[in-house]
Design a protein around this motif. Structure first.
Motif, mmCIF file in Angstrom:
data_model
loop_
_atom_site.group_PDB
_atom_site.id
_atom_site.type_symbol
_atom_site.label_atom_id
_atom_site.label_comp_id
_atom_site.label_asym_id
_atom_site.label_seq_id
_atom_site.Cartn_x
_atom_site.Cartn_y
_atom_site.Cartn_z
ATOM 1 N N HIS A 81 -5.795 -30.002 27.236
ATOM 2 C CA HIS A 81 -6.633 -29.931 26.032
ATOM 3 C C HIS A 81 -5.983 -29.116 24.921
ATOM 4 N N GLU A 82 -5.082 -28.203 25.301
ATOM 5 C CA GLU A 82 -4.470 -27.345 24.287
ATOM 6 C C GLU A 82 -3.491 -28.114 23.398
ATOM 7 N N GLN A 83 -3.069 -29.301 23.829
ATOM 8 C CA GLN A 83 -2.219 -30.133 22.976
ATOM 9 C C GLN A 83 -2.991 -30.741 21.810
ATOM 10 N N LEU A 84 -4.292 -30.739 21.912
ATOM 11 C CA LEU A 84 -5.125 -31.378 20.899
ATOM 12 C C LEU A 84 -5.642 -30.412 19.847
ATOM 13 N N GLU A 98 -10.263 -21.706 16.947
ATOM 14 C CA GLU A 98 -11.639 -22.021 16.551
ATOM 15 C C GLU A 98 -12.061 -23.432 16.957
ATOM 16 N N VAL A 99 -11.151 -24.167 17.588
ATOM 17 C CA VAL A 99 -11.402 -25.571 17.916
ATOM 18 C C VAL A 99 -11.276 -25.781 19.416
ATOM 19 N N SER A 100 -12.146 -26.622 19.938
ATOM 20 C CA SER A 100 -12.006 -27.050 21.322
ATOM 21 C C SER A 100 -12.421 -28.512 21.431
ATOM 22 N N VAL A 101 -12.082 -29.126 22.561
ATOM 23 C CA VAL A 101 -12.326 -30.551 22.782
ATOM 24 C C VAL A 101 -13.109 -30.690 24.080
ATOM 25 N N MET A 102 -14.266 -31.341 23.998
ATOM 26 C CA MET A 102 -15.099 -31.422 25.193
ATOM 27 C C MET A 102 -16.271 -32.380 24.958
ATOM 28 N N ASN A 103 -16.804 -32.944 26.022
ATOM 29 C CA ASN A 103 -18.068 -33.665 26.027
ATOM 30 C C ASN A 103 -18.125 -34.783 24.988
ATOM 31 N N SER A 104 -19.351 -35.085 24.554
ATOM 32 C CA SER A 104 -19.591 -36.039 23.475
ATOM 33 C C SER A 104 -20.386 -35.335 22.380
ATOM 34 N N LEU A 105 -20.537 -36.007 21.250
ATOM 35 C CA LEU A 105 -21.028 -35.333 20.048
ATOM 36 C C LEU A 105 -22.401 -34.694 20.224
ATOM 37 N N THR A 106 -23.387 -35.467 20.654
ATOM 38 C CA THR A 106 -24.746 -34.916 20.707
ATOM 39 C C THR A 106 -24.879 -33.856 21.795
ATOM 40 N N VAL A 107 -24.136 -34.018 22.879
ATOM 41 C CA VAL A 107 -24.118 -32.958 23.900
ATOM 42 C C VAL A 107 -23.610 -31.661 23.274
ATOM 43 N N ASN A 108 -22.546 -31.755 22.498
ATOM 44 C CA ASN A 108 -21.999 -30.554 21.870
ATOM 45 C C ASN A 108 -22.949 -29.968 20.837
ATOM 46 N N LEU A 109 -23.648 -30.827 20.115
ATOM 47 C CA LEU A 109 -24.629 -30.319 19.157
ATOM 48 C C LEU A 109 -25.703 -29.516 19.874
ATOM 49 N N HIS A 110 -26.179 -30.026 20.994
ATOM 50 C CA HIS A 110 -27.170 -29.278 21.776
ATOM 51 C C HIS A 110 -26.596 -27.932 22.243
ATOM 52 N N GLY A 273 -20.180 -22.833 31.758
ATOM 53 C CA GLY A 273 -19.614 -23.617 32.856
ATOM 54 C C GLY A 273 -18.243 -23.082 33.203
ATOM 55 N N TRP A 274 -17.720 -23.526 34.326
ATOM 56 C CA TRP A 274 -16.478 -22.982 34.863
ATOM 57 C C TRP A 274 -15.321 -23.160 33.890
ATOM 58 N N TRP A 275 -15.297 -24.274 33.146
ATOM 59 C CA TRP A 275 -14.166 -24.551 32.272
ATOM 60 C C TRP A 275 -14.166 -23.661 31.019
ATOM 61 N N ALA A 295 -13.119 -20.678 20.723
ATOM 62 C CA ALA A 295 -14.033 -21.800 20.899
ATOM 63 C C ALA A 295 -14.004 -22.356 22.311
ATOM 64 N N GLN A 296 -12.881 -22.185 23.029
ATOM 65 C CA GLN A 296 -12.814 -22.697 24.392
ATOM 66 C C GLN A 296 -13.805 -22.000 25.319
ATOM 67 N N GLY A 297 -14.331 -20.874 24.900
ATOM 68 C CA GLY A 297 -15.366 -20.205 25.680
ATOM 69 C C GLY A 297 -16.673 -20.972 25.708
ATOM 70 N N TRP A 298 -16.799 -21.997 24.845
ATOM 71 C CA TRP A 298 -17.992 -22.854 24.867
ATOM 72 C C TRP A 298 -17.790 -24.075 25.762
ATOM 73 N N ASN A 299 -16.576 -24.259 26.315
ATOM 74 C CA ASN A 299 -16.365 -25.370 27.238
ATOM 75 C C ASN A 299 -17.280 -25.230 28.438
ATOM 76 N N VAL A 300 -17.631 -26.349 29.012
ATOM 77 C CA VAL A 300 -18.526 -26.340 30.168
ATOM 78 C C VAL A 300 -17.858 -27.038 31.356
ATOM 79 N N SER A 301 -17.462 -28.270 31.185
ATOM 80 C CA SER A 301 -17.004 -29.076 32.313
ATOM 81 C C SER A 301 -15.499 -29.320 32.271
ATOM 82 N N THR A 302 -14.966 -29.707 33.404
ATOM 83 C CA THR A 302 -13.553 -30.018 33.550
ATOM 84 C C THR A 302 -13.107 -31.052 32.520
ATOM 85 N N SER A 303 -11.913 -30.877 31.999
ATOM 86 C CA SER A 303 -11.391 -31.786 30.975
ATOM 87 C C SER A 303 -11.326 -33.222 31.482
#
Length: 429
Positions: A81-84, A98-110, A273-275, A295-303
């Motif tokens: 994920h760090e390549q992105l 300040e950026v991370s990549v995870m989940n889908s849009l509405t899940v992240n909004l929640h 979450g663990w991720w 921002a990666q501290g808001w990650n929840v699930s495995t990439s």
């Protein structure tokens, strides 16, 4: 630019266009043996040709190394994920952290609203634009109800003035100031999905902060479309999808932005979450959540590596093209040319058959033009599709057309307008 309503002019612009050959980097559906004119990047971007290889590379890693792929290989999955984050940070105007990549849009909004919508007896209201994408409306309504509040009391929608299609920034600012004492969150789109209006994110953020509220944005139609400076503007949080202007596949992975000023705020709640656990201690499997910095501290699930591979394929094309500023320059010309040609049709027919409700100001729009068809709108839309011009239909009478700088040409815009003119002759009486 002084546009001309001729095929020769369109071809001349294509000759001068440094991005003209980038259409060869994408797979375009066919119609009667020819490439369709695809003006629907606002809904789903075209597939990059390299996407299959990027995906196959990770399938090969899975085949060759199985679980060890998390730790070995040219691109170990553990840090894939760090390549992105770097390319995405450049696109939205952020620091990499300040950026991370995870989940889908509405899940992240929640997930982000868990942190940034914290209503109390005094501050509990949310301001958003009327006519926001339904998913945002549903998310906000459910979040408000989750806190035991009534959406009728807690959600304020700012609507255009009577007779107008888009919002005035001063009306948004006024609504924020009027409700300042009770306001917890201002949550807007970056670009409204229906009208194509690009909101003044910087001004809205300033007004929210002056009122003592957080400012967050759904950038689904803005990310990869218009230049932004989320860090400099002081935006608190944002999220976006990757399958529209960033061409990363249907239901592609989402991204988030959290301003660095919030990284050390231990008063912010989050669903952990663990991720999202700090990297250097993740495999100790210890109790008690300690977030990774940034921002990666808001990650929840495995990439989801396969989704990330598709996203990387598309982001690499952005960098190959020279980045968003280069693309934006062409985008303004493409959209301006389409606007010019539609206005020419109206002039030739002696009536405003097609009303563009997207702002004329380039700074207030991206690729998209939303066009009201005054008569037989659905028949016109169907005629375009039957003749290889793919736009996007929105009830009751709007066709959205979005010429994308990476894979659309000026000749395609000219041909699309020609088809629209023929449709006007057939269906507008």
């Amino acid at each position: 630019m002084d546009y001309q309503n001729t095929q020769e002019f369109a071809l001349a612009l294509d000759e001068q266009d440094t991005l003209n050959k980038f259409s060869e980097e994408f797979l375009t559906p066919q119609h009667n043996g020819k490439d369709i004119i695809y003006l629907c990047g606002n809904s789903l971007g075209l597939q990059p040709k390299v996407a299959k290889q990027y995906l196959q590379d990770q399938l090969n890693a899975w085949e060759d190394n199985a679980v060890e792929s998390w730790f070995v290989g040219k691109t170990s999955w553990l840090n894939y994920h760090e390549q992105l984050t770097g390319p995405l940070a450049a696109i939205v105007g952020a620091k990499n952290t300040e950026v991370s990549v995870m989940n889908s849009l509405t899940v992240n909004l929640h997930l982000l609203m868990v942190s940034f919508y914290k209503p109390n007896n005094n501050r509990f209201k949310i301001i958003m634009e009327a006519g926001a994408f339904p998913s945002d409306q549903y998310a906000v309504e459910s979040q408000v109800k989750f806190h035991g509040l009534d959406p009728a009391d807690a959600v304020i929608e700012v609507a255009p003035r009577p007779g107008e299609a888009t919002l005035r920034t001063e009306d948004i600012i006024q609504a924020i100031a009027k409700n300042g004492d009770e306001l917890a969150l201002v949550l807007f789109s970056g670009i409204n999905y229906y009208t194509g209006q690009f909101f003044d994110i910087a001004a809205i953020t300033r007004a929210a902060h002056e009122a003592g509220a957080y400012a967050g944005f759904d950038l689904a139609h803005a990310a990869g479309n218009v230049p932004m400076q989320l860090h400099t503007w002081g935006v608190d949080f944002a999220c976006w999808c990757s399958y529209k202007y960033m061409n990363s596949g249907p239901g592609g992975i989402s991204g988030i932005f959290v301003h660095e000023k919030h990284f050390n705020d231990d008063k912010l709640d989050r669903f952990a979450g663990w991720w999202g656990y700090r990297h250097d201690k993740r495999f100790l499997m210890a109790p008690g959540f300690e977030p990774e910095a940034g921002a990666q501290g808001w990650n929840v699930s495995t990439s989801p590596i396969l989704l990330m591979a598709l996203h990387k394929a598309a982001l690499d094309l952005f960098e190959k093209a020279g980045g968003l500023p280069v693309m934006r320059a062409k985008s303004e010309q493409l959209t301006g040319y389409l606007e010019f040609l539609i206005e020419k049709i109206n002039a030739q027919k002696g009536s405003e058959l097609f009303k563009i409700i997207t702002p004329k100001d380039y700074a207030a729009r991206g690729c998209q033009l939303s066009v009201i068809c005054k008569t037989n709108a659905k028949a016109i839309f169907n005629f375009l599709a039957e003749n290889g011009v793919i736009g996007d239909w929105r009830e009751p009478d709007v066709i959205r057309m979005s010429p994308v700088p990476l894979y659309n040409s000026f000749k395609q815009v000219f041909d699309a307008a020609t088809a629209l003119s023929i449709a006007a002759g057939k269906f507008c009486f």
